[in-house]
Scaffold this motif. Structure first.
Motif, PDB file in Angstrom:
ATOM      1  N   ARG A   1       0.811  -1.211   0.000  1.00  0.00           N
ATOM      2  CA  ARG A   1       0.000   0.000   0.000  1.00  0.00           C
ATOM      3  C   ARG A   1       0.849   1.267   0.000  1.00  0.00           C
ATOM      4  O   ARG A   1       0.455   2.289  -0.565  1.00  0.00           O
ATOM      5  N   GLN A   2       2.027   1.180   0.644  1.00  0.00           N
ATOM      6  CA  GLN A   2       2.872   2.372   0.746  1.00  0.00           C
ATOM      7  C   GLN A   2       3.791   2.546  -0.464  1.00  0.00           C
ATOM      8  O   GLN A   2       4.020   3.673  -0.922  1.00  0.00           O
ATOM      9  N   LYS A   3       4.339   1.453  -0.978  1.00  0.00           N
ATOM     10  CA  LYS A   3       5.355   1.539  -2.021  1.00  0.00           C
ATOM     11  C   LYS A   3       4.903   0.967  -3.367  1.00  0.00           C
ATOM     12  O   LYS A   3       5.630   1.052  -4.351  1.00  0.00           O
ATOM     13  N   GLY A   4       3.726   0.344  -3.371  1.00  0.00           N
ATOM     14  CA  GLY A   4       3.251  -0.270  -4.600  1.00  0.00           C
ATOM     15  C   GLY A   4       2.873   0.756  -5.659  1.00  0.00           C
ATOM     16  O   GLY A   4       2.698   1.944  -5.373  1.00  0.00           O
ATOM     17  N   ARG A   5       2.739   0.276  -6.874  1.00  0.00           N
ATOM     18  CA  ARG A   5       2.372   1.154  -7.983  1.00  0.00           C
ATOM     19  C   ARG A   5       1.021   0.715  -8.544  1.00  0.00           C
ATOM     20  O   ARG A   5       0.570  -0.404  -8.353  1.00  0.00           O
ATOM     21  N   GLY A   6       0.400   1.638  -9.244  1.00  0.00           N
ATOM     22  CA  GLY A   6      -0.856   1.318  -9.915  1.00  0.00           C
ATOM     23  C   GLY A   6      -2.003   1.081  -8.947  1.00  0.00           C
ATOM     24  O   GLY A   6      -2.087   1.689  -7.870  1.00  0.00           O
ATOM     25  N   GLN A   7      -2.856   0.136  -9.283  1.00  0.00           N
ATOM     26  CA  GLN A   7      -4.082  -0.083  -8.513  1.00  0.00           C
ATOM     27  C   GLN A   7      -3.847  -0.847  -7.222  1.00  0.00           C
ATOM     28  O   GLN A   7      -4.751  -0.941  -6.391  1.00  0.00           O
ATOM     29  N   THR A   8      -2.656  -1.398  -7.017  1.00  0.00           N
ATOM     30  CA  THR A   8      -2.403  -2.178  -5.801  1.00  0.00           C
ATOM     31  C   THR A   8      -2.387  -1.302  -4.552  1.00  0.00           C
ATOM     32  O   THR A   8      -2.499  -1.820  -3.436  1.00  0.00           O
ATOM     33  N   ARG A   9      -2.249  -0.006  -4.714  1.00  0.00           N
ATOM     34  CA  ARG A   9      -2.265   0.906  -3.558  1.00  0.00           C
ATOM     35  C   ARG A   9      -3.679   1.125  -3.036  1.00  0.00           C
ATOM     36  O   ARG A   9      -3.868   1.627  -1.928  1.00  0.00           O
ATOM     37  N   ASN A  10      -4.661   0.780  -3.837  1.00  0.00           N
ATOM     38  CA  ASN A  10      -6.065   0.984  -3.463  1.00  0.00           C
ATOM     39  C   ASN A  10      -6.537  -0.199  -2.620  1.00  0.00           C
ATOM     40  O   ASN A  10      -6.613  -1.329  -3.115  1.00  0.00           O
ATOM     41  N   PRO A  11      -6.885   0.022  -1.328  1.00  0.00           N
ATOM     42  CA  PRO A  11      -7.280  -1.091  -0.444  1.00  0.00           C
ATOM     43  C   PRO A  11      -8.457  -1.902  -0.994  1.00  0.00           C
ATOM     44  O   PRO A  11      -8.494  -3.130  -0.846  1.00  0.00           O
ATOM     45  N   SER A  12      -9.423  -1.217  -1.624  1.00  0.00           N
ATOM     46  CA  SER A  12     -10.611  -1.921  -2.109  1.00  0.00           C
ATOM     47  C   SER A  12     -10.289  -2.845  -3.286  1.00  0.00           C
ATOM     48  O   SER A  12     -11.058  -3.763  -3.589  1.00  0.00           O
ATOM     49  N   LYS A  13      -9.138  -2.632  -3.922  1.00  0.00           N
ATOM     50  CA  LYS A  13      -8.729  -3.496  -5.030  1.00  0.00           C
ATOM     51  C   LYS A  13      -7.623  -4.465  -4.607  1.00  0.00           C
ATOM     52  O   LYS A  13      -7.499  -5.545  -5.177  1.00  0.00           O
ATOM     53  N   LEU A  14      -6.833  -4.055  -3.620  1.00  0.00           N
ATOM     54  CA  LEU A  14      -5.759  -4.913  -3.129  1.00  0.00           C
ATOM     55  C   LEU A  14      -6.312  -6.145  -2.417  1.00  0.00           C
ATOM     56  O   LEU A  14      -5.824  -7.262  -2.632  1.00  0.00           O
ATOM     57  N   GLU A  15      -7.340  -5.963  -1.585  1.00  0.00           N
ATOM     58  CA  GLU A  15      -7.886  -7.078  -0.803  1.00  0.00           C
ATOM     59  C   GLU A  15      -8.416  -8.209  -1.684  1.00  0.00           C
ATOM     60  O   GLU A  15      -8.089  -9.379  -1.455  1.00  0.00           O
ATOM     61  N   PRO A  16      -9.224  -7.926  -2.722  1.00  0.00           N
ATOM     62  CA  PRO A  16      -9.680  -9.022  -3.602  1.00  0.00           C
ATOM     63  C   PRO A  16      -8.531  -9.726  -4.322  1.00  0.00           C
ATOM     64  O   PRO A  16      -8.579 -10.942  -4.530  1.00  0.00           O
ATOM     65  N   ALA A  17      -7.467  -8.959  -4.659  1.00  0.00           N
ATOM     66  CA  ALA A  17      -6.314  -9.576  -5.332  1.00  0.00           C
ATOM     67  C   ALA A  17      -5.577 -10.520  -4.391  1.00  0.00           C
ATOM     68  O   ALA A  17      -5.156 -11.618  -4.791  1.00  0.00           O
ATOM     69  N   LEU A  18      -5.417 -10.117  -3.128  1.00  0.00           N
ATOM     70  CA  LEU A  18      -4.801 -10.992  -2.133  1.00  0.00           C
ATOM     71  C   LEU A  18      -5.627 -12.265  -1.936  1.00  0.00           C
ATOM     72  O   LEU A  18      -5.085 -13.372  -1.845  1.00  0.00           O
TER      73      LEU A  18
END
Length: 512
Positions: free
Chosen positions: A429-446
């Protein structure tokens, strides 16, 4: 034989003795294109020939047209024009004959109209004179009423093929002339990027067979009812890319794309060796069948009582149809094949039904439609569906984000050991690029990486990612089957790798 061509799909073949299969195969061998490309073009001509004479009923009795919207994506040099010429020649020839007859009918109409107007003028003069003289005009008015009923009607333009037309002109022609048409182009850039597709909703209504209210500014409005329109479009990939970039969201949201039967066939450029000639009898039989069906459709148009025939399935075919529909419904569930393309899935059995009806009619089969023709239509549409998902539907957002997440893990984290990375979610969330910084999109990807077996949670906020499957139980989802994350090895490739090393992935089924 073109053995150098890599065939990704196993396209089904129909009865080798059928008009459809024999014509498609021979033309494909002559023109030197993929057989499925020829079959798709053949279906366009067959849909045009059949749509005026038949409708088809679902097992629940709901009746729909048999019109098809077909799209072939192929580069320049793939012989699209040559292919179209072979299958649409009988339709163009039939249209030419109808236009010649229409010209003669127009001449007769103009003469009859001139005589009618003369008679109308004479009666009007007699009525005026009788009225001035104080005589009864009742008998003259009766003759006028009878003459009104005998007014000559203009000859309807019997055009079947449209290659570039505005929505307004197309709907007007379907209303004023004949309600049968096919939008045809072997280079459909001018259609997709021009005025023809300005009103996509209009095409949806005509495909479904529902009435369409057409409002016109400069002339009388009207309601388009019971019209039949098919499409047989071929376009280069760049044309489709521009169309999707400009109008893709609109075309998806209003359901236009979901109605399309599309194919992006394998290229034969560079492997052609000189095509075989097409057997004259094959062409003759196919063309005569097209002409016969068009003649039947025109007989219905010219009749006050004759109507289109409604095709139904046999009892066993109805049961099989329901099984197919249920299978598609299950694939629309979460993580199913059609979870991210439910609009397409909702129209899939509609196209299966239409193709089955076209084949049944074109081949001259008697009685109700059986399981055989339904099974073939289903297998064929499954191949078309694969191409739709791959080339037209677009990548689901969760796949895009998950691919980004895998790349970011590799970029931000040093591997603890070969192919394994430990990281904290806050790093992404802090150092990622693109959409991975967005919590609502990061959680489904994880979550998706976890379900695919490549990620496990070690402690609060700490995860371990592996290039290969981590778990000792079968993953909930399989890469390349349920989803396709390009950054990861496919599930079957991982199995193969382990076998090559003399080891196997052993999945232990955990009792629940």
């Amino acid at each position: 034989m073109h053995t150098s061509i890599n065939k990704e799909e196993h396209w089904p073949a129909f009865d080798e003795h059928s008009l459809f299969e024999s014509m498609s195969r021979e033309v494909a061998q002559h023109v030197e294109v993929a057989p499925e490309m020829a079959r798709t073009t053949a279906l366009g001509a067959m849909a045009m020939a059949c749509q005026g004479g038949i409708d088809v009923a679902y097992p629940n009795g709901h009746v729909v047209p048999v019109s098809l919207y077909l799209l072939t994506i192929a580069n320049s040099g793939e012989r699209k024009t040559a292919l179209e010429a072979w299958f649409f020649k009988p339709i163009r020839d039939f249209q030419a004959v109808q236009k010649k007859e229409g010209q003669r009918s127009t001449q007769l109409y103009q003469r009859d109209l001139k005589n009618w107007k003369s008679d109308e003028k004479a009666l009007e003069k007699k009525r005026t004179q009788a009225f001035v003289n104080g005589e009864s005009v009742k008998e003259i008015e009766q003759k006028q009423a009878e003459l009104d009923r005998q007014q000559p009607q203009p000859t309807r333009l019997r055009q079947l093929i449209y290659e570039n037309v505005t929505p307004s002109a197309l709907t007007y022609s379907l209303h004023e002339n004949i309600p049968l048409a096919c939008l045809v182009s072997s280079e459909a850039g001018n259609i997709l990027e021009g005025q023809a597709f300005r009103d996509l909703y209009m095409f949806n209504s005509i495909w479904s067979g529902t009435p369409l209210d057409v409002a016109r500014r400069s002339s009388e409005s009207f309601t388009l009812e019971d019209s039949r329109l098919s499409m047989a479009l071929m376009a280069q990939p760049k044309v489709i890319e521009r169309f999707l970039e400009k109008r893709g969201n609109e075309a998806r949201d209003n359901g236009f794309l979901s109605r399309l039967i599309m194919i992006k066939p394998a290229s034969w450029i560079g492997s052609r060796i000189g095509g075989n000639p097409v057997a004259p009898n094959t062409v003759k039989d196919f063309n005569e069948r097209v002409t016969s069906l068009l003649s039947e459709a025109f007989a219905i148009l010219d009749s006050d009582s004759q109507q289109r025939r409604i095709l139904e399935f046999t009892a066993s075919a109805k049961m099989r149809w329901q099984e197919m529909q249920q299978s598609i419904e299950q694939d629309m569930a979460e993580h199913g094949k059609y979870y991210h393309a439910r609009d397409h899935a909702s129209k899939l059995m509609d196209n299966v039904t239409r193709i089955a009806a076209i084949l049944h009619t074109f081949e001259g089969y008697e009685g109700d439609m059986g399981i055989g023709v339904l099974e073939y239509a289903h297998q064929l549409c499954k191949c078309y569906s694969h191409h739709y998902l791959k080339y037209l539907a677009g990548e689901p957002e969760i796949v895009t984000v998950t691919n980004e997440l895998v790349r970011e893990i590799r970029r931000l984290v040093d591997a603890k050991e070969a192919g394994k990375y430990q990281f904290k979610k806050t790093w992404i969330r802090q150092k990622g690029r693109g959409q991975t910084r967005n919590p609502s999109k990061l959680e489904p990807a994880l979550q998706l990486l976890t379900q695919l077996g490549h990620l496990k949670k070690l402690s609060q906020g700490l995860y371990e990612f592996s290039e290969t499957i981590l778990l000792n139980t079968q993953p909930e989802l399989k890469n390349g089957i349920d989803y396709h994350i390009e950054e990861l090895l496919r599930y079957d490739e991982q199995e193969l790798q382990h076998r090559d090393r003399g080891r196997y992935i052993v999945f232990v089924e955990v009792s629940k």
